[in-house]
Design a protein around this motif. Structure first.
Motif, mmCIF file in Angstrom:
data_model
loop_
_atom_site.group_PDB
_atom_site.id
_atom_site.type_symbol
_atom_site.label_atom_id
_atom_site.label_comp_id
_atom_site.label_asym_id
_atom_site.label_seq_id
_atom_site.Cartn_x
_atom_site.Cartn_y
_atom_site.Cartn_z
ATOM 1 N N LEU A 40 33.385 40.905 45.132
ATOM 2 C CA LEU A 40 32.991 41.534 43.721
ATOM 3 C C LEU A 40 33.889 42.834 43.634
ATOM 4 C CD1 LEU A 40 29.395 40.822 43.435
ATOM 5 C CD2 LEU A 40 31.088 39.723 42.254
ATOM 6 N N ASN A 41 33.752 43.557 44.940
ATOM 7 C CA ASN A 41 34.766 44.896 44.793
ATOM 8 C C ASN A 41 36.278 44.715 44.631
ATOM 9 O OD1 ASN A 41 32.866 47.322 44.868
ATOM 10 N ND2 ASN A 41 32.524 46.663 46.795
ATOM 11 N N LYS A 42 36.906 43.610 45.195
ATOM 12 C CA LYS A 42 38.166 43.318 44.783
ATOM 13 C C LYS A 42 38.301 43.042 43.368
ATOM 14 C CE LYS A 42 39.562 41.662 49.480
ATOM 15 N NZ LYS A 42 39.676 40.601 50.346
ATOM 16 N N MET A 43 37.570 42.207 42.952
ATOM 17 C CA MET A 43 37.399 41.614 41.454
ATOM 18 C C MET A 43 37.431 42.920 40.397
ATOM 19 S SD MET A 43 35.407 38.446 39.676
ATOM 20 C CE MET A 43 33.741 39.283 39.826
ATOM 21 N N PHE A 44 36.412 43.677 40.629
ATOM 22 C CA PHE A 44 36.071 44.746 39.788
ATOM 23 C C PHE A 44 36.744 45.993 39.592
ATOM 24 C CE2 PHE A 44 31.500 42.846 39.470
ATOM 25 C CZ PHE A 44 31.656 42.152 38.507
ATOM 26 N N CYS A 45 37.259 46.312 41.009
ATOM 27 C CA CYS A 45 38.054 47.527 41.325
ATOM 28 C C CYS A 45 39.136 47.805 40.210
ATOM 29 C CB CYS A 45 38.662 47.535 42.510
ATOM 30 S SG CYS A 45 39.829 46.732 42.887
ATOM 31 N N LYS A 46 39.820 46.830 39.637
ATOM 32 C CA LYS A 46 40.829 46.771 38.491
ATOM 33 C C LYS A 46 40.060 47.301 37.468
ATOM 34 C CE LYS A 46 43.146 43.201 40.686
ATOM 35 N NZ LYS A 46 43.233 41.556 40.856
#
Length: 101
Positions: A40-46
């Motif tokens: 989720l952090n990879k997906m949401f960091c953007k």
């Protein structure tokens, strides 16, 4: 963690209306939760959103989803600082407040 669960509990944060959401999520293991959080952090960091597991207990994780930039602004407010101090928080730094949380 299902996308439906995130949408159900975190829509205001995802939409930029609210700084953060906190909710319980069932997990069969801590490792499963940690994998989900990394994904989720990879997906949401953007999008400027961060996911943190705050606590694991009895097959559930307490999940905090927030916008760090909005949290920093919120914590710079004098009223918010006074409120946090009255609740035992000793800092106005977002990272430290989250650790205390």
């Amino acid at each position: 963690m299902s996308e439906d669960l995130i949408i159900k509990h975190c829509s205001p944060t995802l939409a930029g209306i609210k700084t953060a959401n906190l909710f319980n999520c069932p997990y069969s293991s801590r490792l499963e939760c940690e994998c989900d959080v990394r994904r989720l952090n990879k997906m949401f960091c953007k999008k400027g959103i961060k996911v943190l597991p705050l606590k694991f207990s009895n097959g559930k994780a307490l999940i905090y989803i927030f916008r760090p930039s909005k949290l920093a602004v919120d914590l710079s407010d004098k009223y918010a600082c006074k409120l946090l101090e009255s609740q035992g928080y000793h800092s106005h730094d977002a990272a430290r407040c989250i650790r205390e949380l």
